[in-house]
Design a protein around this motif. Structure first.
Motif, short mmCIF file in Angstrom:
data_model
loop_
_atom_site.label_atom_id
_atom_site.label_comp_id
_atom_site.label_asym_id
_atom_site.label_seq_id
_atom_site.Cartn_x
_atom_site.Cartn_y
_atom_site.Cartn_z
N ARG A 31 0.90 -1.00 -0.26
CA ARG A 31 0.13 -0.04 0.07
C ARG A 31 0.65 1.32 0.19
O ARG A 31 0.70 2.20 -0.66
CB ARG A 31 -0.94 -0.10 1.30
N LYS A 32 2.18 1.07 0.91
CA LYS A 32 2.52 2.38 0.94
C LYS A 32 3.74 3.32 -0.54
O LYS A 32 4.05 3.69 -0.76
CB LYS A 32 3.81 1.89 2.39
N GLY A 33 3.43 1.64 -1.29
CA GLY A 33 5.24 1.59 -2.33
C GLY A 33 6.49 1.02 -1.90
O GLY A 33 6.47 0.88 -1.03
N VAL A 34 7.11 0.02 -2.88
CA VAL A 34 7.58 -0.94 -3.28
C VAL A 34 8.88 -0.41 -3.61
O VAL A 34 8.89 -0.29 -4.55
CB VAL A 34 7.18 -2.21 -3.12
N LEU A 35 10.06 -0.72 -2.25
CA LEU A 35 11.53 -0.54 -3.48
C LEU A 35 11.80 -1.87 -4.48
O LEU A 35 12.42 -2.29 -4.39
CB LEU A 35 12.18 0.25 -2.24
N LEU A 36 11.61 -0.96 -5.96
CA LEU A 36 11.95 -2.11 -6.26
C LEU A 36 13.92 -1.97 -7.35
O LEU A 36 13.95 -0.44 -7.06
CB LEU A 36 11.49 -2.29 -7.85
N LYS A 37 14.12 -2.20 -8.58
CA LYS A 37 14.87 -1.68 -8.68
C LYS A 37 15.39 -0.82 -9.66
O LYS A 37 15.98 0.52 -9.51
CB LYS A 37 16.08 -3.05 -9.62
N ASP A 38 14.18 -0.14 -9.68
CA ASP A 38 14.25 0.93 -11.30
C ASP A 38 13.06 1.92 -9.82
O ASP A 38 13.24 3.10 -10.81
CB ASP A 38 13.26 0.34 -11.97
N GLY A 39 13.57 1.48 -8.98
CA GLY A 39 13.38 2.65 -8.19
C GLY A 39 11.85 2.98 -6.59
O GLY A 39 10.77 1.41 -6.85
N MET A 40 11.64 3.40 -6.30
CA MET A 40 9.95 3.26 -5.51
C MET A 40 8.37 3.15 -6.38
O MET A 40 8.33 4.59 -7.10
CB MET A 40 9.81 4.70 -4.53
N THR A 41 7.70 2.16 -6.29
CA THR A 41 6.13 2.68 -6.49
C THR A 41 6.26 3.72 -6.03
O THR A 41 5.92 3.81 -4.94
CB THR A 41 5.50 0.78 -6.46
N ARG A 89 6.14 -5.78 -15.66
CA ARG A 89 6.08 -6.76 -15.11
C ARG A 89 5.73 -6.80 -13.18
O ARG A 89 6.65 -6.55 -12.45
CB ARG A 89 7.24 -7.47 -15.11
N GLN A 90 5.22 -4.47 -13.10
CA GLN A 90 5.58 -4.18 -11.92
C GLN A 90 4.45 -5.27 -11.15
O GLN A 90 5.47 -5.25 -9.73
CB GLN A 90 4.47 -2.96 -12.26
N VAL A 91 3.55 -5.51 -11.39
CA VAL A 91 2.97 -6.34 -10.14
C VAL A 91 3.49 -7.28 -9.82
O VAL A 91 3.87 -7.62 -8.16
CB VAL A 91 1.47 -6.62 -10.16
N ARG A 92 4.25 -7.88 -10.11
CA ARG A 92 4.82 -9.18 -10.11
C ARG A 92 6.35 -9.25 -9.37
O ARG A 92 6.58 -9.77 -8.31
CB ARG A 92 5.60 -9.75 -10.69
N ARG A 93 6.69 -7.88 -10.06
CA ARG A 93 7.64 -7.60 -8.63
C ARG A 93 7.95 -6.82 -7.33
O ARG A 93 8.18 -6.93 -7.24
CB ARG A 93 8.53 -6.61 -9.53
N MET A 94 5.90 -6.11 -7.12
CA MET A 94 5.67 -6.20 -6.16
C MET A 94 5.74 -6.75 -5.01
O MET A 94 6.50 -7.28 -3.71
CB MET A 94 4.96 -4.99 -6.26
N THR A 95 4.61 -7.65 -5.07
CA THR A 95 4.51 -9.21 -3.93
C THR A 95 6.12 -9.52 -4.71
O THR A 95 5.72 -10.16 -2.92
CB THR A 95 3.26 -10.30 -5.01
N ALA A 96 6.73 -9.82 -5.25
CA ALA A 96 7.83 -10.59 -5.03
C ALA A 96 8.80 -10.52 -3.93
O ALA A 96 9.32 -10.15 -3.01
CB ALA A 96 8.30 -11.05 -5.78
N ALA A 97 8.70 -8.98 -3.44
CA ALA A 97 9.85 -7.82 -3.22
C ALA A 97 9.09 -8.12 -1.66
O ALA A 97 10.04 -7.65 -1.03
CB ALA A 97 9.81 -6.53 -3.67
N VAL A 98 8.01 -8.19 -1.48
CA VAL A 98 7.57 -8.42 0.04
C VAL A 98 7.25 -9.86 0.09
O VAL A 98 6.50 -10.53 1.11
CB VAL A 98 5.98 -7.94 0.23
N GLY A 99 8.05 -10.83 -0.60
CA GLY A 99 8.25 -12.13 0.12
C GLY A 99 6.95 -13.01 -0.62
O GLY A 99 6.23 -13.83 0.22
#
Length: 193
Positions: A92-102, A143-153
């Motif tokens: 909900r707050k945003g996830v840090l990915l390799k290409d920056g914060m969502t 592939r944003q949603v996939r990367r976001m869910t993976a980033a939170v386990g």
């Protein structure tokens, strides 16, 4: 008048009309859509399903696909694991990915939605539970949603785009499309929520 098609893209279909350079034959939009002069407004990965919009108007296409307009895109996401409050809050707050914060996302845990069967079905593992989330984002990274869910386990098992703005795949069979019928119907979907 602009033409706009709402296509329920099956798993394994490329979001383009041709597949150049692949040694194997892969399904493309031309296997499902015989309408000339329409092009995808945005993309949906080969291993994702659901709503793909196609239109013949460049301005409308840009309004749908360009992240500057922040048009909401809602997904039903089957994830591996049992999402806890902390993981959902991170999404909900945003996830840090390799290409920056969502940007922040709207996230809710949901009951399994009433969807078509996927071919092939997702893998099931007896010892690991799976859960469904409804996630709405307002940007469109690769592939944003996939990367976001993976980033939170919570690895994504199945991803179905349900809506873009006010346009939805509800009532459209898998592999089928519906052409919108007039300016009021086309214009209303572009407003978003």
């Amino acid at each position: 008048m602009a033409r706009l098609l709402l296509f329920n893209k099956p798993y394994g279909v490329l979001s383009q009309f041709t597949d150049r350079g692949s040694p194997t034959v892969r399904a493309t939009l031309s296997d499902y859509i015989a309408v000339k002069g329409v092009y995808p407004a945005g993309r949906l990965d080969r291993d994702s399903e659901g709503l793909l919009l196609l239109c013949d108007d460049g301005r409308l296409q840009a309004r749908i696909a360009d992240p500057r307009f922040k048009m909401p895109k809602t997904y039903f996401v089957q994830v591996e694991g049992d999402p806890q409050a902390a993981e959902l809050e991170r999404l909900r707050k945003g996830v840090l990915l390799k290409d920056g914060m969502t940007l922040p996302a709207e996230v809710a845990r949901i009951d399994p939605p009433d969807l078509w069967q996927r071919d092939p079905p997702i893998r099931q593992r007896k010892a690991i539970p799976d859960s469904w989330l409804r996630i709405t984002i307002r940007e469109g990274r690769n592939r944003q949603v996939r990367r976001m869910t993976a980033a939170v386990g919570l690895p994504t098992l199945r991803l179905v785009r349900w809506s873009i703005g006010d346009w939805s795949v509800a009532g459209i069979a898998q592999g089928a499309y519906r052409e919108l019928s007039g300016p009021a119907e086309i214009g209303s979907g572009a407003q978003g929520r």
